[in-house]
Design a protein around this motif. Structure first.
Motif, PDB file in Angstrom:
ATOM      1  N   GLY A  30       0.842  -1.178  -0.147  1.00 50.24           N
ATOM      2  CA  GLY A  30       0.045   0.030   0.017  1.00 50.24           C
ATOM      3  C   GLY A  30       0.949   1.148   0.107  1.00 50.24           C
ATOM      4  N   LYS A  31       0.172   2.461   0.181  1.00 51.36           N
ATOM      5  CA  LYS A  31       0.814   3.655  -0.016  1.00 51.36           C
ATOM      6  C   LYS A  31       0.868   4.420   1.390  1.00 51.36           C
ATOM      7  N   LYS A  32       0.009   4.286   2.110  1.00 57.68           N
ATOM      8  CA  LYS A  32       0.201   4.892   3.462  1.00 57.68           C
ATOM      9  C   LYS A  32       1.003   4.104   4.398  1.00 57.68           C
ATOM     10  N   VAL A  33       1.876   4.828   4.886  1.00 58.14           N
ATOM     11  CA  VAL A  33       3.151   4.279   5.760  1.00 58.14           C
ATOM     12  C   VAL A  33       3.268   4.869   6.804  1.00 58.14           C
ATOM     13  N   LEU A  34       3.242   3.757   8.139  1.00 54.13           N
ATOM     14  CA  LEU A  34       3.540   4.259   9.414  1.00 54.13           C
ATOM     15  C   LEU A  34       5.008   4.256   9.462  1.00 54.13           C
ATOM     16  N   ALA A  80       1.709   5.832  18.988  1.00 53.98           N
ATOM     17  CA  ALA A  80       1.958   5.275  17.427  1.00 53.98           C
ATOM     18  C   ALA A  80       0.657   4.752  16.977  1.00 53.98           C
ATOM     19  N   ALA A  81       0.171   3.973  17.675  1.00 54.52           N
ATOM     20  CA  ALA A  81      -0.985   3.354  16.771  1.00 54.52           C
ATOM     21  C   ALA A  81      -2.204   4.191  16.576  1.00 54.52           C
ATOM     22  N   GLU A  82      -2.348   5.212  17.551  1.00 57.39           N
ATOM     23  CA  GLU A  82      -3.417   6.253  17.293  1.00 57.39           C
ATOM     24  C   GLU A  82      -3.400   6.976  16.149  1.00 57.39           C
ATOM     25  N   ILE A  83      -1.757   7.331  15.907  1.00 52.79           N
ATOM     26  CA  ILE A  83      -1.490   7.886  14.544  1.00 52.79           C
ATOM     27  C   ILE A  83      -2.015   7.073  13.411  1.00 52.79           C
ATOM     28  N   GLY A  84      -1.708   5.934  13.366  1.00 54.71           N
ATOM     29  CA  GLY A  84      -1.851   4.998  12.506  1.00 54.71           C
ATOM     30  C   GLY A  84      -3.205   4.734  12.197  1.00 54.71           C
ATOM     31  N   ARG A  85      -3.996   4.646  13.174  1.00 56.94           N
ATOM     32  CA  ARG A  85      -5.613   4.649  13.039  1.00 56.94           C
ATOM     33  C   ARG A  85      -6.100   5.668  12.337  1.00 56.94           C
ATOM     34  N   LYS A  86      -5.563   6.799  12.924  1.00 57.44           N
ATOM     35  CA  LYS A  86      -6.456   8.302  12.601  1.00 57.44           C
ATOM     36  C   LYS A  86      -5.850   8.270  10.856  1.00 57.44           C
ATOM     37  N   ASN A  87      -5.030   7.829  10.605  1.00 56.69           N
ATOM     38  CA  ASN A  87      -4.585   8.135   8.924  1.00 56.69           C
ATOM     39  C   ASN A  87      -4.892   6.851   8.152  1.00 56.69           C
ATOM     40  N   ASN A  88      -5.424   5.861   8.872  1.00 59.69           N
ATOM     41  CA  ASN A  88      -5.683   4.467   7.972  1.00 59.69           C
ATOM     42  C   ASN A  88      -4.719   3.993   7.368  1.00 59.69           C
ATOM     43  N   VAL A  89      -3.455   3.794   8.061  1.00 60.16           N
ATOM     44  CA  VAL A  89      -2.200   3.379   7.365  1.00 60.16           C
ATOM     45  C   VAL A  89      -2.371   1.903   6.872  1.00 60.16           C
ATOM     46  N   ASP A  90      -1.710   1.614   5.661  1.00 56.12           N
ATOM     47  CA  ASP A  90      -1.679   0.286   5.030  1.00 56.12           C
ATOM     48  C   ASP A  90      -0.581  -0.630   5.504  1.00 56.12           C
ATOM     49  N   PHE A 121      -1.401  -7.873  26.134  1.00 55.03           N
ATOM     50  CA  PHE A 121      -0.179  -8.482  27.205  1.00 55.03           C
ATOM     51  C   PHE A 121      -1.025  -9.041  28.400  1.00 55.03           C
ATOM     52  N   GLU A 122      -2.148  -8.547  28.570  1.00 56.56           N
ATOM     53  CA  GLU A 122      -2.918  -9.073  29.818  1.00 56.56           C
ATOM     54  C   GLU A 122      -3.950 -10.129  29.096  1.00 56.56           C
ATOM     55  N   TYR A 123      -3.811 -10.507  28.055  1.00 57.08           N
ATOM     56  CA  TYR A 123      -4.704 -11.533  27.395  1.00 57.08           C
ATOM     57  C   TYR A 123      -6.215 -11.174  27.614  1.00 57.08           C
ATOM     58  N   LYS A 124      -6.523  -9.867  27.628  1.00 59.00           N
ATOM     59  CA  LYS A 124      -7.811  -9.541  27.784  1.00 59.00           C
ATOM     60  C   LYS A 124      -8.584  -9.647  26.271  1.00 59.00           C
ATOM     61  N   ILE A 125      -7.797  -9.220  25.312  1.00 64.34           N
ATOM     62  CA  ILE A 125      -8.012  -9.439  23.845  1.00 64.34           C
ATOM     63  C   ILE A 125      -7.025 -10.240  22.807  1.00 64.34           C
ATOM     64  N   LYS A 126      -7.653 -10.808  21.853  1.00 61.02           N
ATOM     65  CA  LYS A 126      -6.660 -11.468  20.868  1.00 61.02           C
ATOM     66  C   LYS A 126      -6.642 -10.812  19.845  1.00 61.02           C
ATOM     67  N   PRO A 127      -5.386 -10.796  19.256  1.00 62.45           N
ATOM     68  CA  PRO A 127      -5.299  -9.889  17.647  1.00 62.45           C
ATOM     69  C   PRO A 127      -6.329 -10.853  16.581  1.00 62.45           C
ATOM     70  N   GLU A 128      -6.862 -10.134  16.006  1.00 69.15           N
ATOM     71  CA  GLU A 128      -7.601 -11.062  14.793  1.00 69.15           C
ATOM     72  C   GLU A 128      -6.933 -10.584  13.459  1.00 69.15           C
ATOM     73  N   LYS A 129      -6.105  -9.484  13.496  1.00 67.45           N
ATOM     74  CA  LYS A 129      -5.785  -8.828  12.280  1.00 67.45           C
ATOM     75  C   LYS A 129      -4.276  -8.361  12.605  1.00 67.45           C
ATOM     76  N   ALA A 130      -3.260  -8.220  11.790  1.00 68.70           N
ATOM     77  CA  ALA A 130      -2.229  -7.356  11.822  1.00 68.70           C
ATOM     78  C   ALA A 130      -2.011  -6.476  10.399  1.00 68.70           C
ATOM     79  N   SER A 131      -1.403  -5.331  10.766  1.00 67.50           N
ATOM     80  CA  SER A 131      -1.184  -4.877   9.401  1.00 67.50           C
ATOM     81  C   SER A 131       0.076  -5.325   8.944  1.00 67.50           C
ATOM     82  N   PRO A 132       0.451  -5.381   7.749  1.00 67.08           N
ATOM     83  CA  PRO A 132       1.872  -5.830   7.369  1.00 67.08           C
ATOM     84  C   PRO A 132       2.725  -4.990   8.142  1.00 67.08           C
ATOM     85  N   LEU A 133       3.880  -5.700   8.389  1.00 67.13           N
ATOM     86  CA  LEU A 133       5.079  -4.993   9.016  1.00 67.13           C
ATOM     87  C   LEU A 133       6.403  -5.388   8.331  1.00 67.13           C
ATOM     88  N   ILE A 134       7.078  -4.274   7.995  1.00 63.27           N
ATOM     89  CA  ILE A 134       8.317  -4.401   7.316  1.00 63.27           C
ATOM     90  C   ILE A 134       9.399  -3.920   8.270  1.00 63.27           C
TER      91      ILE A 134
END
Ligand code: NZQ
Ligand code: ZN
Length: 382
Positions: A30-34, A80-90, A121-134
């Protein structure tokens, strides 16, 4: 030998100028990079400009989060996640050492939830999805570039836990040893300690896996042979490359297949020191490993003896521990709490309590409360 699944989906781009393919690789996602990085080493070394050149070439829109600290904290991950969410990064692009890449791993899963990232980290939630990480790795040490783990501190609770899962492997990691030329002498040594420690954690894990043992010996021997040469010649490409690849191989699965797990008790002890005193990770391990081996020497003498024989031609447990400790000192990593200015007269209780908060334990060699006190004494002993 235990059953195992060998799975590692990270594409590792290793060698001189591999960054020439960074832009086109990022563009696949994608084009939008965090872009996430640390406290400024990449600006000083000129790597930031190279990365931006690559991103501009493919017309990427870049949103930045900088200032990730060594021994990273959850507050930066959330910001950092807040900035990524606000800008809908790919895509998330991490440029740095283990602290930056670990933070980026959690950011990549936190982007898809509204929760505080600590909930993972407290196992209150489980990730269902991850953005691609480079990842662009700038420091040879942790192995995070080719594994699914992240370690993050919570200053409020005094915890430093690890977290991992199959969504957290980087899609691509770029390792150009030239990008580690600027790593200072102390962190170069801490990285060498860390790769040895990862191999040892694998070796002291549960299960009989003789081929994995041999990979462990080979990985540590690489560090014993080339580590001291590198300490005298920090801009030597071949030595940087050998240590960089050894650090990746130490914790990408190869050393552990056929065992239930590694032990990881020593890492637990080290994490307590880091969360309390901001001790660099590798420095915490060169203090904790000799102490742990001294605690274990009557419990698992044959295992330590075998290690010593393979690595140093040692014929006794004591000589093995002495030689490992000597090596850590030789490359300039601390081996006692006093070496990093910690006085156990005043700090013992605090370290003990923090080890309890962090539930420090080995997966194989169990540690008890009295062991904690012995370990603290051993980390201080002459
Ligand atoms: O913040 P910047 O300015 O980038 O400076 C960093 C930092 O001060 C600097 N540095 C990095 N690359 C450099 C450089 N300086 C000059 N030139 C370069 N090329 O080095 C300092 C340390 O960086 P950091 O990322 O903290 O070091 P490391 O790679 O050792 O990472 C340590 C973290 O990784 C965790 C540790 O607990 C610790 O929090 N670990 C992660 C693991 C994993 N994910 O699998 C396993 C490990 O056992 C470890 O627990
Ligand atoms: Zn480590």
């Amino acid at each position: 030998m235990e059953n195992f699944i060998a799975y590692n989906p990270t594409s590792l781009h290793f060698g001189k100028n591999v960054l020439n393919n960074l832009g086109t690789t990022v563009a696949l996602f994608g084009k939008k990079v965090l872009l996430v990085y640390g406290k400024g080493s990449i600006k000083k070394s000129g790597l930031y400009e190279k990365v931006m050149f690559q991103l501009n070439e493919v017309g990427a829109k870049v949103f930045e989060y900088s200032g990730i600290k060594s021994n990273p904290i959850i507050d930066d991950v959330n910001a950092a996640a807040e900035i990524g969410r606000k800008n809908n990064v790919d895509v998330v692009l991490a440029v740095g050492g283990g602290s930056v890449i670990d933070s980026a791993k959690i950011i990549s899963i936190a982007l898809h939830v509204k929760n505080d990232a600590w909930d993972f980290f407290e196992y209150k939630i489980k990730p269902e999805k991850a953005s691609p990480l480079i990842a662009v790795l700038t420091l040879a040490a942790t192995g995070t570039e080719m594994n699914p783990y992240a370690v993050v501190q919570n200053p409020k609770t005094g915890q430093k836990p690890g977290y991992g899962g199959p969504l957290m492997y980087p899609k691509h990691s770029f390792l150009d040893p030239q990008n580690t030329f600027s790593v200072p002498k102390d962190y170069t040594a801490f990285g060498i300690v860390d790769l040895i420690a990862h191999s040892l954690e694998a070796y002291f894990g549960k299960g009989d896996a003789t081929l994995s043992d041999k990979f462990v010996f080979a990985t540590i021997k690489e560090a014993l042979e080339f580590g001291p040469l590198l300490m005298e010649d920090l801009n030597n490409y071949d030595l940087r490359a050998k240590i960089m690849y050894a650090a990746t191989a130490a914790l990408n699965g190869l050393n552990s297949y056929g065992r239930v797990s590694g032990d990881w008790g020593v890492h637990g002890i080290g994490h307590s020191l880091s969360v309390l005193y901001d001790t660099p990770h590798g420095a915490s391990l060169s203090i904790a490993y000799p102490a742990w081996l001294k605690l274990q020497k009557d419990r698992i003498p044959e295992r330590i003896e075998k290690l010593g024989f393979e690595l140093f031609n040692s014929e006794s447990v004591d000589d093995t521990i002495y030689k490992l400790e000597y090596f850590f000192k030789l490359i300039g990593s601390p081996t006692r709490l006093s070496d990093i200015g910690i006085n156990i007269e005043t700090e013992k209780e605090l370290i003990y309590e923090n080890m309890k908060i962090n539930k420090v334990n080995g997966a194989n060699q169990k540690l008890t409360g009295p062991d904690f006190l012995t370990l603290i004494d051993l980390m201080d002993a002459e």
